[in-house]
Design a protein around this motif. Structure first.
Motif, short mmCIF file in Angstrom:
data_model
loop_
_atom_site.label_atom_id
_atom_site.label_comp_id
_atom_site.label_asym_id
_atom_site.label_seq_id
_atom_site.Cartn_x
_atom_site.Cartn_y
_atom_site.Cartn_z
N THR A 38 21.31 -4.82 18.29
CA THR A 38 21.98 -4.06 18.43
C THR A 38 22.72 -3.88 19.73
O THR A 38 24.06 -3.34 19.82
N ASN A 42 26.92 -4.26 20.39
CA ASN A 42 27.59 -3.35 20.81
C ASN A 42 28.65 -3.66 22.13
O ASN A 42 29.18 -3.05 22.42
N PHE A 63 25.88 -8.30 13.79
CA PHE A 63 25.53 -7.29 13.04
C PHE A 63 24.95 -7.74 11.73
O PHE A 63 23.89 -7.15 11.08
N ILE A 66 21.40 -8.61 11.99
CA ILE A 66 20.60 -7.13 11.92
C ILE A 66 20.37 -6.75 10.66
O ILE A 66 19.13 -6.54 10.10
N GLY A 89 16.60 0.20 16.48
CA GLY A 89 17.97 -0.33 16.89
C GLY A 89 18.71 0.67 17.59
O GLY A 89 19.40 0.79 18.32
N THR A 93 20.10 1.29 21.49
CA THR A 93 21.54 1.27 21.57
C THR A 93 21.78 2.59 22.48
O THR A 93 22.47 2.72 23.58
N TYR A 136 26.16 2.51 12.53
CA TYR A 136 25.07 1.87 12.46
C TYR A 136 23.96 2.44 11.91
O TYR A 136 23.27 2.01 10.80
N GLN A 140 23.01 1.22 8.12
CA GLN A 140 21.63 0.71 7.98
C GLN A 140 20.61 1.52 6.98
O GLN A 140 19.95 0.88 6.27
#
Length: 234
Positions: A38, A42, A63, A66, A89, A93, A136, A140
């Protein structure tokens, strides 16, 4: 053709590394992959490249890995562990953004050569950073929810492809739409924003189509007992 060839190589290396993390560290390896990936994704998203005839940002392959990692966690260990990975994650970030923003506010020494480069990478436009985080965490969670819902209907090893494709294809639409809307609407023409959405989603979809075999490899290693014993008791 250089970017296309190198893009395929990057795709293979990314997913091979993800499988190796699972092989060596089990559940912990995938949780670490989500956290590290993550942060990397980014940072990658800052760079724009021309690939397959379109302009796109990097980070789409990471991504996609992930999403596959959370799907594997969900399939083998359950929804609770997958959601833990999502929050891990997100937290990674957030920590990266806070710590690097504080680092940038130190007054550099006269001989310092890093401040300008670090500012270029980490002095993110607030809307882009916000868009990435919101997209995100929602995307997710939607992926985990859809995967679990599909699993109630298609629950065999052979139908992992249905769960993985279905959850990621649908959740990526939401993820991409949220990011593009928060980051760019009002600052770029509507046609450009729509083009960014289409190209970003296309690359995520392309990565998703070709990443599921790596999920089957990971699940096969787990069934055959090839996963490191560190995985037990967590």
């Amino acid at each position: 053709m250089y970017n296309e060839i190198f893009g395929v190589a990057t795709f293979l290396v990314t997913f091979i590394l993800m499988v190796l993390m699972f092989r060596c560290f089990g559940k912990h390896g995938l949780l670490a992959w989500v956290a590290i990936g993550t942060v990397i994704a980014n940072i990658q998203v800052i760079k724009t490249v021309d690939i397959f005839g379109i302009s796109a940002t990097l980070g789409n392959v990471m991504f996609a890995s992930i999403y596959l990692a959370t799907d594997i966690l969900n399939d083998i260990y359950g929804r609770k562990v997958a959601k833990r990975a999502v929050w891990l994650g997100f937290s990674s970030t957030l920590v990266m953004i806070i710590v690097m923003q504080m680092s940038l506010h130190f007054i550099p020494a006269p001989e310092d050569m890093a401040q300008k480069s670090l500012s270029t990478i980490f002095d993110l436009v607030p809307r882009i950073a916000l868009g990435s985080i919101v997209a995100y965490i929602i995307g997710q969670h939607v992926d985990v929810f859809i995967f679990s819902a599909i699993k109630k209907i298609f629950n065999s090893d052979k139908t992992f492809i249905i769960r993985a494709y279905g959850s990621t294809i649908l959740s990526s639409i939401i993820d991409t739409a949220l990011f593009v809307t928060i980051a760019f609407v009002g600052t770029l023409p509507a046609t450009v924003v729509f083009q960014i959405f289409i190209t970003t989603y296309f690359l995520k979809l392309l990565s998703t189509i070709f990443n599921v075999p790596f999920g089957y490899i990971a699940k096969s290693m787990y069934r055959k007992g090839h996963i490191h014993k560190l995985d037990e008791g967590y």
